[in-house]
Scaffold this motif. Structure first.
Motif, PDB file in Angstrom:
ATOM      1  N   VAL A  41     -14.163   5.476  -0.081  1.00  0.00           N
ATOM      2  CA  VAL A  41     -12.890   4.937  -0.576  1.00  0.00           C
ATOM      3  C   VAL A  41     -12.181   5.992  -1.423  1.00  0.00           C
ATOM      4  CG1 VAL A  41     -11.777   3.163  -1.978  1.00  0.00           C
ATOM      5  CG2 VAL A  41     -13.756   2.569  -0.580  1.00  0.00           C
ATOM      6  N   GLN A  86      -8.940  -4.867   1.886  1.00  0.00           N
ATOM      7  CA  GLN A  86      -8.618  -3.451   1.749  1.00  0.00           C
ATOM      8  C   GLN A  86      -8.918  -2.987   0.331  1.00  0.00           C
ATOM      9  OE1 GLN A  86      -7.414  -1.948   4.502  1.00  0.00           O
ATOM     10  NE2 GLN A  86      -7.044   0.123   3.735  1.00  0.00           N
ATOM     11  N   VAL A 145      -8.780  -0.234  -2.558  1.00  0.00           N
ATOM     12  CA  VAL A 145      -7.857   0.848  -2.895  1.00  0.00           C
ATOM     13  C   VAL A 145      -8.370   1.603  -4.122  1.00  0.00           C
ATOM     14  CG1 VAL A 145      -5.479   1.435  -3.517  1.00  0.00           C
ATOM     15  CG2 VAL A 145      -5.922  -0.517  -2.004  1.00  0.00           C
ATOM     16  N   SER A 192      -8.177   4.635   0.445  1.00  0.00           N
ATOM     17  CA  SER A 192      -8.350   3.196   0.663  1.00  0.00           C
ATOM     18  C   SER A 192      -9.230   3.009   1.883  1.00  0.00           C
ATOM     19  CB  SER A 192      -7.010   2.479   0.857  1.00  0.00           C
ATOM     20  OG  SER A 192      -6.397   2.869   2.071  1.00  0.00           O
ATOM     21  N   GLN A 214       0.804  -1.219   0.000  1.00  0.00           N
ATOM     22  CA  GLN A 214       0.000   0.000   0.000  1.00  0.00           C
ATOM     23  C   GLN A 214       0.836   1.268   0.000  1.00  0.00           C
ATOM     24  OE1 GLN A 214      -3.720  -0.073   2.307  1.00  0.00           O
ATOM     25  NE2 GLN A 214      -3.235  -2.192   2.788  1.00  0.00           N
TER      26      GLN A 214
END
Length: 205
Positions: A113, A128, A130, A118, A73
């Motif tokens: 989001v 998760q 993104v 994210s 990330q």
């Protein structure tokens, strides 16, 4: 509402991704996917590039023993990940996320989001969501390892041959040649620790 789902693992192979839409057992997998409620094929598909590094982790999945693909990330310009984008409905995207996380349904606030970049929405491996920006007016999303299991806390693991072969097949579908595929994969965590160019070449060919 339509969105781009951007894949970077086995779903870069179009046939494998369509098993999430139609409901089927992908080649090499042991699990039948239930499919989306809306089985309309993707409106459009194409190559994508994600500014995040690719790695392989976890120990066992529907593909057997071995790791599966995730992206870190932390943004990087030096190790981009190649992927495939599919223009589908938001509802289809929810169904795909649910199937990836072994959930029946899932609710995702896509506007949140987009605002936050994210969002953690599930305890599954791909919990998760993104945001990757917009293309042709549509927002682009992918998913990866939940933020509480960041890459620096993860043990890398080689992918199973069936899983890796599906990714290689997808990369070839995107127009990458054999040498390009080998060069791309060889510097990835979970690959470089377990393969040489020669052993990887055997699967690419």
């Amino acid at each position: 509402m339509n969105v781009w789902y951007v894949s970077y693992g086995s779903n870069i192979c179009e046939e494998r991704f369509l098993s999430y839409i139609n409901g089927d057992i992908p080649e090499g997998s042991t699990k039948r996917e239930r499919g989306c409620i809306d089985k309309t094929p993707p409106i459009e598909t194409g190559k994508a590039e994600l500014p995040y590094s690719l790695f392989f982790a976890k120990e066992r999945s529907k593909w057997g023993e071995g790791g599966v693909a995730f992206i870190d990330q932390e943004r990087t310009e030096d190790q981009p990940t190649f992927g495939r984008k599919y223009l589908i409905t938001a509802e289809q995207f929810y169904d795909v996320v649910a199937q990836e996380n072994n959930m029946h349904t899932v609710e995702i606030d896509l506007e949140k989001v987009i605002k936050e970049g994210s969002l953690s929405m599930a305890d599954g491996w791909y919990g998760q969501i993104v945001y990757l920006g917009k293309e042709n007016g549509y927002p682009m999303f992918t998913f990866t390892l939940n933020s509480k299991e960041s890459q620096n806390k993860t043990t890398y693991n080689r992918p199973s041959i069936t899983y890796l072969s599906m990714i290689i097949r997808g990369l070839k579908e995107l127009g990458m040649g054999k040498e390009e595929v080998i060069k791309y994969l060889m510097d990835k965590n979970g690959i470089k620790e377990y393969f040489t160019e020669e052993t990887l070449k055997a699967y690419v060919e």
